[in-house]
Design a protein around this motif. Structure first.
Motif, mmCIF file in Angstrom:
data_model
loop_
_atom_site.group_PDB
_atom_site.id
_atom_site.type_symbol
_atom_site.label_atom_id
_atom_site.label_comp_id
_atom_site.label_asym_id
_atom_site.label_seq_id
_atom_site.Cartn_x
_atom_site.Cartn_y
_atom_site.Cartn_z
ATOM 1 N N PRO A 291 0.802 -1.236 0.000
ATOM 2 C CA PRO A 291 0.000 0.000 0.000
ATOM 3 C C PRO A 291 0.828 1.275 0.000
ATOM 4 C CG PRO A 291 -0.827 -1.568 1.616
ATOM 5 C CD PRO A 291 0.478 -2.102 1.146
ATOM 6 N N LEU A 292 1.997 1.254 0.661
ATOM 7 C CA LEU A 292 2.831 2.451 0.747
ATOM 8 C C LEU A 292 3.903 2.479 -0.330
ATOM 9 C CD1 LEU A 292 3.292 2.762 4.623
ATOM 10 C CD2 LEU A 292 1.420 3.530 3.172
ATOM 11 N N PHE A 293 3.913 1.491 -1.198
ATOM 12 C CA PHE A 293 4.883 1.378 -2.290
ATOM 13 C C PHE A 293 6.292 1.699 -1.797
ATOM 14 C CE2 PHE A 293 6.671 2.364 -6.572
ATOM 15 C CZ PHE A 293 6.451 1.110 -7.102
ATOM 16 N N SER A 294 6.773 0.882 -0.877
ATOM 17 C CA SER A 294 8.104 1.057 -0.315
ATOM 18 C C SER A 294 8.786 -0.301 -0.220
ATOM 19 C CB SER A 294 8.018 1.702 1.078
ATOM 20 O OG SER A 294 7.657 0.746 2.051
ATOM 21 N N THR A 295 10.050 -0.265 0.210
ATOM 22 C CA THR A 295 10.801 -1.513 0.373
ATOM 23 C C THR A 295 10.734 -2.035 1.797
ATOM 24 O OG1 THR A 295 12.818 -0.224 0.806
ATOM 25 C CG2 THR A 295 12.401 -0.906 -1.463
ATOM 26 N N GLY A 296 10.017 -1.320 2.664
ATOM 27 C CA GLY A 296 9.828 -1.823 4.018
ATOM 28 C C GLY A 296 10.396 -0.942 5.105
ATOM 29 N N GLY A 297 11.190 0.070 4.759
ATOM 30 C CA GLY A 297 11.810 0.887 5.788
ATOM 31 C C GLY A 297 11.109 2.196 6.056
ATOM 32 N N GLY A 298 9.979 2.396 5.436
ATOM 33 C CA GLY A 298 9.290 3.678 5.551
ATOM 34 C C GLY A 298 8.320 3.730 6.706
ATOM 35 N N ARG A 299 7.352 4.649 6.590
ATOM 36 C CA ARG A 299 6.353 4.834 7.628
ATOM 37 C C ARG A 299 5.359 3.693 7.602
ATOM 38 N NH1 ARG A 299 3.015 8.543 6.536
ATOM 39 N NH2 ARG A 299 2.620 9.316 8.619
ATOM 40 N N GLY A 300 4.670 3.515 8.695
ATOM 41 C CA GLY A 300 3.577 2.545 8.763
ATOM 42 C C GLY A 300 4.068 1.127 8.576
ATOM 43 N N SER A 301 3.324 0.373 7.772
ATOM 44 C CA SER A 301 3.610 -1.044 7.617
ATOM 45 C C SER A 301 4.535 -1.333 6.453
ATOM 46 C CB SER A 301 2.289 -1.807 7.417
ATOM 47 O OG SER A 301 1.468 -1.658 8.549
ATOM 48 N N GLY A 302 5.141 -0.287 5.839
ATOM 49 C CA GLY A 302 6.095 -0.512 4.772
ATOM 50 C C GLY A 302 5.514 -1.340 3.662
ATOM 51 N N SER A 303 6.254 -2.385 3.280
ATOM 52 C CA SER A 303 5.840 -3.191 2.146
ATOM 53 C C SER A 303 4.901 -4.320 2.542
ATOM 54 C CB SER A 303 7.086 -3.773 1.455
ATOM 55 O OG SER A 303 7.830 -4.568 2.367
ATOM 56 N N ILE A 304 4.431 -4.342 3.791
ATOM 57 C CA ILE A 304 3.489 -5.361 4.221
ATOM 58 C C ILE A 304 2.151 -5.123 3.537
ATOM 59 C CG2 ILE A 304 2.243 -6.309 6.193
ATOM 60 C CD1 ILE A 304 4.616 -5.582 7.935
ATOM 61 N N GLY A 305 1.562 -6.185 2.994
ATOM 62 C CA GLY A 305 0.302 -6.048 2.276
ATOM 63 C C GLY A 305 -0.882 -5.877 3.213
ATOM 64 N N SER A 306 -1.998 -5.493 2.627
ATOM 65 C CA SER A 306 -3.201 -5.269 3.426
ATOM 66 C C SER A 306 -4.439 -5.380 2.553
ATOM 67 C CB SER A 306 -3.169 -3.886 4.077
ATOM 68 O OG SER A 306 -4.384 -3.601 4.741
ATOM 69 N N ALA A 307 -5.490 -5.918 3.112
ATOM 70 C CA ALA A 307 -6.805 -5.822 2.489
ATOM 71 C C ALA A 307 -7.297 -4.384 2.621
ATOM 72 C CB ALA A 307 -7.773 -6.784 3.156
ATOM 73 N N PHE A 308 -8.164 -3.968 1.724
ATOM 74 C CA PHE A 308 -8.671 -2.602 1.762
ATOM 75 C C PHE A 308 -10.108 -2.568 1.287
ATOM 76 C CE2 PHE A 308 -7.198 -3.129 -2.564
ATOM 77 C CZ PHE A 308 -8.174 -2.504 -3.320
ATOM 78 N N ALA B 155 -4.676 -3.404 7.650
ATOM 79 C CA ALA B 155 -3.418 -3.471 8.407
ATOM 80 C C ALA B 155 -3.246 -2.216 9.256
ATOM 81 C CB ALA B 155 -2.247 -3.640 7.466
ATOM 82 N N PRO B 156 -2.757 -2.363 10.497
ATOM 83 C CA PRO B 156 -2.565 -1.193 11.359
ATOM 84 C C PRO B 156 -1.408 -0.328 10.868
ATOM 85 C CG PRO B 156 -1.664 -3.160 12.390
ATOM 86 C CD PRO B 156 -2.387 -3.628 11.168
ATOM 87 N N GLY B 157 -1.482 0.960 11.170
ATOM 88 C CA GLY B 157 -0.393 1.866 10.860
ATOM 89 C C GLY B 157 -0.459 2.491 9.485
ATOM 90 N N ILE B 158 -1.458 2.161 8.679
ATOM 91 C CA ILE B 158 -1.593 2.755 7.348
ATOM 92 C C ILE B 158 -2.746 3.749 7.382
ATOM 93 C CG2 ILE B 158 -1.956 2.334 4.904
ATOM 94 C CD1 ILE B 158 -0.949 -0.466 5.271
ATOM 95 N N ASP B 159 -2.425 5.019 7.152
ATOM 96 C CA ASP B 159 -3.451 6.055 7.199
ATOM 97 C C ASP B 159 -4.454 5.878 6.066
ATOM 98 O OD1 ASP B 159 -2.139 7.189 9.347
ATOM 99 O OD2 ASP B 159 -0.948 8.549 8.085
ATOM 100 N N PRO B 160 -5.722 6.169 6.308
ATOM 101 C CA PRO B 160 -6.705 6.152 5.218
ATOM 102 C C PRO B 160 -6.358 7.193 4.161
ATOM 103 C CG PRO B 160 -7.775 6.242 7.373
ATOM 104 C CD PRO B 160 -6.329 6.512 7.606
ATOM 105 N N ALA B 161 -6.768 6.955 2.929
ATOM 106 C CA ALA B 161 -6.554 7.910 1.840
ATOM 107 C C ALA B 161 -7.883 8.566 1.491
ATOM 108 C CB ALA B 161 -5.975 7.203 0.622
#
Length: 386
Positions: free
Chosen positions: A33-50, A81-87
């Motif tokens: 969801p955050l289009f990162s390699t895992g070191g960023g904010r929130g859950s990084g590259s961890i996937g999530s249902a939406f 997933a926790p830690g991912i802000d709504p858009a």
């Protein structure tokens, strides 16, 4: 459709008023969801249902010698997933037209607010365009004032800036064009200035600037084919000696071809984007998209799309690129309902040079409220004037 309810924007609905609406509920799974390699904010590259909701409205009407239309769009996406802000994205537009070919005035008010994991922005603009058509010659001038607020996730703070950038802008665009029954060709000159609320930003840069941008543009429509293209040269003068003045070519082109039962849409845009990046005055963003659809029968349609985005941060070695590929199918359910399925693959290179990737699989249920009466005359979509 007939107007929903007996009143439209607080006034009794008239026969010439129309209201078009659509709603969509979409849910699925996003692997990054955050289009990162895992070191960023929130859950990084961890996937999530939406789950996401979208609402769109277009209202149009005429009162006395004024033709008007209003648009509203809103979409929100929440992740499990926790830690991912709504858009959340909200866009509003109001357009009014009065006069005739001798002298016509077009007023456009627009508002947009975006709140996502890496961008928080607001833009409010008011534009007034005067035009006069004499035979095949059209003379026009547009004046616009705007207020913007921008805050982006920052590589230094690893979060948003404590104070967003706030800027006012003023723009004037004179121009002339030649019009025919099938198209238009013209030139215009965009003169603008931007003034920030703070003389110095958080990093000590003066971001005030002036811009000069001559345009050459044209449009053509013939049956199933519609083409628009413009090319311009952006000259930007910044007040900070650490920002290099800008001299770059920008363009905007799109083509739509509808040889039934197929539709092909192509678009290529290079534009200047605002940024809070500490050492860059602006970004130069290039977007290429292609979308094709096939109306298999009166119930099923298939789509395929591809896109490319490249953002270059001027005065720095940084750039970010993204590639997207997707396929989808839509099933007409009757009574304005549609059931959709789509699969999207995203890959790219982040600002730090790291590779990122992800995929999105989703299904959706949408409902459109099509008018049963004759559509209103004129354009019911708010389009910015060149």
């Amino acid at each position: 459709m007939t107007v929903i309810g007996s009143y439209l924007f607080g006034a009794p609905a008239r026969a010439e008023d129309e209201l078009f609406a659509s709603m969509r509920l979409r849910g699925g799974y996003d692997s990054n969801p955050l289009f990162s390699t895992g070191g960023g904010r929130g859950s990084g590259s961890i996937g999530s249902a939406f789950i996401g909701t979208e609402v769109g409205l277009i209202a149009a009407g005429k009162q006395d010698d004024i033709t008007w239309n209003a648009t509203a769009e809103a979409n929100a996406t929440r992740y499990i997933a926790p830690g991912i802000d709504p858009a959340l994205v909200v866009k509003l537009g109001l357009r009014g037209i009065t006069g005739d070919d001798d002298l016509r005035m077009i007023s456009t008010t627009s508002f947009a607010e975006i709140d996502t994991y890496n961008t928080k922005s607001m833009d409010l603009a008011q534009a007034v365009k005067l035009e006069s058509i004499k035979g095949t010659i059209k003379l026009f001038v547009t004046g616009e004032v705007g207020l913007s607020r921008l805050n982006q996730a920052n590589v230094i703070f690893q979060d948003f800036l404590p104070i967003p950038h706030q800027v006012m802008r003023g723009t004037i665009i004179p121009g002339v064009s030649v019009i025919t029954s099938k198209g238009e060709v013209g030139v215009s000159l965009n003169l603008s200035m931007r003034r920030y609320a703070e003389e110095l930003d958080l990093f000590g840069y003066r971001r005030d600037n002036e811009r000069i941008q001559p345009f050459l543009f044209g449009r053509y429509t013939d049956g199933d084919l519609s083409v628009f293209a413009s090319v311009s040269q952006l000259y930007g003068i910044w007040h900070d000696i650490d920002f290099t003045n800008v001299n770059t070519t920008l363009f905007d082109a799109n083509l739509t071809w509808r040889p039934k039962p197929f539709t092909l849409e192509l678009a290529a845009v290079r534009r200047a984007g605002e940024t809070t990046f500490p050492i860059s005055p602006i970004t130069i963003d290039t977007l290429l998209t292609a979308r094709g659809s096939w109306q298999v029968n009166d119930k099923w349609s298939l789509t395929a799309a591809a896109g490319y985005t490249d953002s270059v941060y001027l005065d720095s070695p940084y750039r970010a690129t993204t590639y997207t590929y997707g396929v989808g199918a839509v099933r007409e359910m009757g009574s304005g309902y549609k059931l959709g399925f789509d699969l999207t693959r995203v890959t790219g290179t982040l600002l730090d040079g790291e590779k990122a990737q992800g995929y999105i699989v989703a299904s959706s249920l949408s409902k459109s409220f099509a008018p049963t009466a004759t559509k209103p005359k004129g354009d019911v979509t708010a389009k910015p004037a060149l």
